[in-house]
Design a protein around this motif. Structure first.
Motif, PDB file in Angstrom:
ATOM      1  N   GLU A 322       0.798  -1.259  -0.127  1.00  0.00           N
ATOM      2  CA  GLU A 322      -0.133  -0.095  -0.022  1.00  0.00           C
ATOM      3  C   GLU A 322       0.850   1.137  -0.012  1.00  0.00           C
ATOM      4  O   GLU A 322       0.407   2.437  -0.265  1.00  0.00           O
ATOM      5  CB  GLU A 322      -1.000   0.174   1.118  1.00  0.00           C
ATOM      6  CG  GLU A 322      -0.265   0.094   2.624  1.00  0.00           C
ATOM      7  CD  GLU A 322      -0.112  -1.366   3.031  1.00  0.00           C
ATOM      8  OE1 GLU A 322       0.419  -1.497   4.216  1.00  0.00           O
ATOM      9  OE2 GLU A 322       0.167  -2.397   2.379  1.00  0.00           O
ATOM     10  N   ARG A 323       2.097   1.043   0.370  1.00  0.00           N
ATOM     11  CA  ARG A 323       2.884   2.200   0.301  1.00  0.00           C
ATOM     12  C   ARG A 323       4.083   2.157  -0.582  1.00  0.00           C
ATOM     13  O   ARG A 323       4.951   3.097  -0.904  1.00  0.00           O
ATOM     14  CB  ARG A 323       3.797   2.471   1.578  1.00  0.00           C
ATOM     15  CG  ARG A 323       2.902   2.627   2.840  1.00  0.00           C
ATOM     16  CD  ARG A 323       3.731   3.210   4.218  1.00  0.00           C
ATOM     17  NE  ARG A 323       4.162   4.605   3.625  1.00  0.00           N
ATOM     18  CZ  ARG A 323       5.345   4.884   4.225  1.00  0.00           C
ATOM     19  NH1 ARG A 323       5.799   4.329   5.177  1.00  0.00           N
ATOM     20  NH2 ARG A 323       5.810   6.415   4.042  1.00  0.00           N
ATOM     21  N   ARG A 324       4.224   1.328  -1.483  1.00  0.00           N
ATOM     22  CA  ARG A 324       5.036   1.035  -2.540  1.00  0.00           C
ATOM     23  C   ARG A 324       5.469   2.331  -3.400  1.00  0.00           C
ATOM     24  O   ARG A 324       6.159   2.782  -3.621  1.00  0.00           O
ATOM     25  CB  ARG A 324       4.879  -0.421  -3.202  1.00  0.00           C
ATOM     26  CG  ARG A 324       6.069  -0.680  -3.900  1.00  0.00           C
ATOM     27  CD  ARG A 324       5.892  -2.254  -4.201  1.00  0.00           C
ATOM     28  NE  ARG A 324       5.655  -3.014  -3.238  1.00  0.00           N
ATOM     29  CZ  ARG A 324       4.957  -4.406  -3.192  1.00  0.00           C
ATOM     30  NH1 ARG A 324       4.663  -4.871  -4.320  1.00  0.00           N
ATOM     31  NH2 ARG A 324       5.066  -4.929  -1.870  1.00  0.00           N
ATOM     32  N   GLU A 325       4.018   2.699  -3.929  1.00  0.00           N
ATOM     33  CA  GLU A 325       4.414   3.890  -5.112  1.00  0.00           C
ATOM     34  C   GLU A 325       4.702   5.009  -4.395  1.00  0.00           C
ATOM     35  O   GLU A 325       5.533   5.898  -4.965  1.00  0.00           O
ATOM     36  CB  GLU A 325       2.804   3.953  -5.651  1.00  0.00           C
ATOM     37  CG  GLU A 325       2.916   4.946  -7.063  1.00  0.00           C
ATOM     38  CD  GLU A 325       1.500   5.066  -7.489  1.00  0.00           C
ATOM     39  OE1 GLU A 325       1.417   6.010  -8.382  1.00  0.00           O
ATOM     40  OE2 GLU A 325       0.641   3.983  -7.263  1.00  0.00           O
ATOM     41  N   GLU A 326       4.316   5.185  -3.449  1.00  0.00           N
ATOM     42  CA  GLU A 326       4.666   6.812  -2.335  1.00  0.00           C
ATOM     43  C   GLU A 326       6.153   6.660  -2.244  1.00  0.00           C
ATOM     44  O   GLU A 326       6.817   7.817  -2.311  1.00  0.00           O
ATOM     45  CB  GLU A 326       3.899   6.577  -1.071  1.00  0.00           C
ATOM     46  CG  GLU A 326       4.198   7.589  -0.144  1.00  0.00           C
ATOM     47  CD  GLU A 326       3.704   7.218   1.257  1.00  0.00           C
ATOM     48  OE1 GLU A 326       4.223   7.993   2.367  1.00  0.00           O
ATOM     49  OE2 GLU A 326       2.784   6.456   1.344  1.00  0.00           O
ATOM     50  N   LEU A 327       6.696   5.344  -1.739  1.00  0.00           N
ATOM     51  CA  LEU A 327       8.078   5.291  -1.430  1.00  0.00           C
ATOM     52  C   LEU A 327       9.057   5.374  -2.640  1.00  0.00           C
ATOM     53  O   LEU A 327       9.958   6.055  -2.561  1.00  0.00           O
ATOM     54  CB  LEU A 327       8.229   4.151  -0.561  1.00  0.00           C
ATOM     55  CG  LEU A 327       7.590   3.959   0.781  1.00  0.00           C
ATOM     56  CD1 LEU A 327       7.860   2.542   1.352  1.00  0.00           C
ATOM     57  CD2 LEU A 327       8.155   5.023   1.674  1.00  0.00           C
ATOM     58  N   LEU A 328       8.477   4.948  -3.618  1.00  0.00           N
ATOM     59  CA  LEU A 328       9.258   5.033  -4.847  1.00  0.00           C
ATOM     60  C   LEU A 328       9.248   6.447  -5.349  1.00  0.00           C
ATOM     61  O   LEU A 328      10.388   7.003  -5.756  1.00  0.00           O
ATOM     62  CB  LEU A 328       8.623   3.841  -5.935  1.00  0.00           C
ATOM     63  CG  LEU A 328       9.196   2.640  -5.850  1.00  0.00           C
ATOM     64  CD1 LEU A 328       8.426   1.661  -6.946  1.00  0.00           C
ATOM     65  CD2 LEU A 328      10.665   2.432  -6.271  1.00  0.00           C
ATOM     66  N   THR A 329       8.270   7.221  -5.593  1.00  0.00           N
ATOM     67  CA  THR A 329       8.200   8.470  -5.889  1.00  0.00           C
ATOM     68  C   THR A 329       9.157   9.259  -4.844  1.00  0.00           C
ATOM     69  O   THR A 329       9.750  10.078  -5.443  1.00  0.00           O
ATOM     70  CB  THR A 329       6.667   8.919  -5.603  1.00  0.00           C
ATOM     71  OG1 THR A 329       5.699   8.218  -6.501  1.00  0.00           O
ATOM     72  CG2 THR A 329       6.371  10.379  -6.158  1.00  0.00           C
TER      73      THR A 329
END
Length: 443
Positions: A322-329
């Motif tokens: 659930e946080r993967r995209e946020e952390l990558l960005t």
């Protein structure tokens, strides 16, 4: 200053008396000599003004001592074993360890003490004992030949009863905090102002959003008043808001304080993506970052790109879905600013440029602008990766060069812990490579 005014008044009064006489009764000699005396005393008056404007405490290059190394939970804060050697780093520290710090070339230490233990369910007996231990520790540091900044070092926490967030959000708790500042400041007032300074608040975490009305200036004014009343002759170390950043410092008008015996501090760990690798307490992508060299092109552009790709792979594999995209960005945004040494140095120097511009705007001399914290992580707890000392030494050299070029004193974070500059936290042997990077003397 009173003596300066007195010495100025005598020749000026004599000159005024001569000028009051009729022109025919004046001689050239009578006019010239008192005028020369008046001009000379005016120069002395200016010199006295400069002397009076200097801080009682001066410093050049310092080291932050530990805060969290062995600190137990609040349930143990009244145990003799905990209170016997407060602050807690003293449990495994001898006077010889402190003398090693002095021998390396540090002239002062910044000594963090946790205000929570003074406030959370604290009896008068506990506070009295803590203050006595603080003064005992100050004496120990002086004995080692070091000056000391006593740093009332709150930390942000959502699980503690007393942390930075709670103190700044609760007016009653802030009032109690000021009482603790007053008690510590009163105790410190018995020490030598030339060798002891007082920093009554660490890293206020408010006013980072420029669209909101700033809260810190009014709190700072109350904080300064409490500390100054308690320690009228000691230098106070004060900061701006937003984690004591240069950005926060730039928002402060020092006329609000109107105190020449103040040193203004800012902290900087830029570029954050390189200094906080592996830090799993930041709440962002840094927990998944490791192996990025300093400077970034140390091993070539291709090798650096490969390391960035490896971090992205780690986030994609190990981060919560659930946080993967946020952390990558977030990671990609940070990585975009450190693709070359030139970019890194621009980012590194920006806080210094801001602090320097603020000082010139408000006529604050550079020796009263203090880089209170900076550093690069050594090894995050529970992580295997350890940053090579040469990488860290190069970064620390760039930071201290930036400070010294502008005339700012500095203190590196920290003696031990995740950002420690020792080879290990047991023997407390200072890392010779790190010392060289700081421009100091390897032992």
């Amino acid at each position: 200053m009173e003596n300066c005014f007195r010495s100025w008044s005598f020749p000026f009064a004599g000159l005024a008396g001569i000028l009051s006489r009729p022109k025919t009764a004046r001689t050239r000699k009578e006019l010239i000599l008192p005028l020369l005396r008046a001009l000379l005393c005016f120069g002395q008056l200016l010199a006295c003004s400069v002397a009076d404007a200097a801080t009682a405490f001066t410093m050049k290059q310092g080291l932050n001592l530990d805060l969290w190394t062995t600190w137990p939970g609040p349930e143990r804060w009244d145990e003799d074993a905990v209170l016997a050697k407060f602050p807690e780093w003293r449990q495994d520290t001898s006077i010889d360890n402190l003398k090693d710090i002095r021998a390396a070339g540090f002239d002062f230490v910044r000594m963090p003490i946790d205000p929570a233990i003074f406030l959370e369910d604290a009896s008068g007996k506990r506070v009295t004992r803590l203050i006595a231990a603080t003064i005992e520790t100050v004496d120990m540091i002086h004995e080692a030949g070091l000056k000391v900044i006593v740093d009332f070092h709150s930390i942000p926490s959502d699980v503690r009863k007393v942390g930075t967030n709670q103190v700044l959000a609760d007016n009653d708790l802030f009032a109690r905090y000021l009482d603790a500042v007053a008690r510590v400041g009163t105790a410190l007032s018995t020490t030598d102002p030339a060798t002891t300074a007082f920093e009554p608040f660490n890293e206020p975490v408010i006013d980072c959003d420029p669209t909101l009305f700033p809260k810190w200036p009014s709190l700072l004014k109350r904080l300064h008043a409490a500390a100054r009343k308690a320690a009228p002759n000691h230098t106070l170390v004060l900061s701006g808001s937003c984690w004591s950043s240069a950005y926060g410092l730039a928002k402060i008008d020092p006329a609000l304080i109107a105190d020449e015996n103040v040193i203004w501090t800012f902290h900087s760990y830029e570029p954050y993506i390189l200094t906080h690798q592996g830090a799993d307490w930041t709440g962002d992508s840094m927990s998944y970052v490791e192996g990025l060299p300093y400077p970034p092109d140390l091993m070539g552009e291709e090798a650096f790109d490969e390391r960035l790709a490896a971090v992205r792979k780690t986030i994609e594999t190990n981060a919560p879905e659930e946080r993967r995209e946020e952390l990558l960005t977030g990671f990609n945004e940070m990585a975009g600013g450190v693709m070359s040494y030139k970019q890194v140095l621009t980012m590194l120097n920006e806080p210094f440029d801001n602090a320097e511009a603020w000082g010139k705007k408000h006529n604050i001399p550079p020796e009263r602008i203090f880089l209170g914290e900076f550093g690069m992580i050594r090894q995050e707890y529970r992580k295997e990766f350890r940053m090579p000392s040469p990488w860290r030494a190069t970064y620390l050299k760039d930071m201290t060069d930036a400070a010294q070029q502008r005339g700012f004193p500095w203190s590196v974070w920290s003696w031990g812990g995740a950002f420690g500059i020792t080879l290990d936290d047991d023997k407390r042997i200072l890392d010779p490579v790190i010392l060289k990077g700081l421009g100091l003397k390897p032992q």
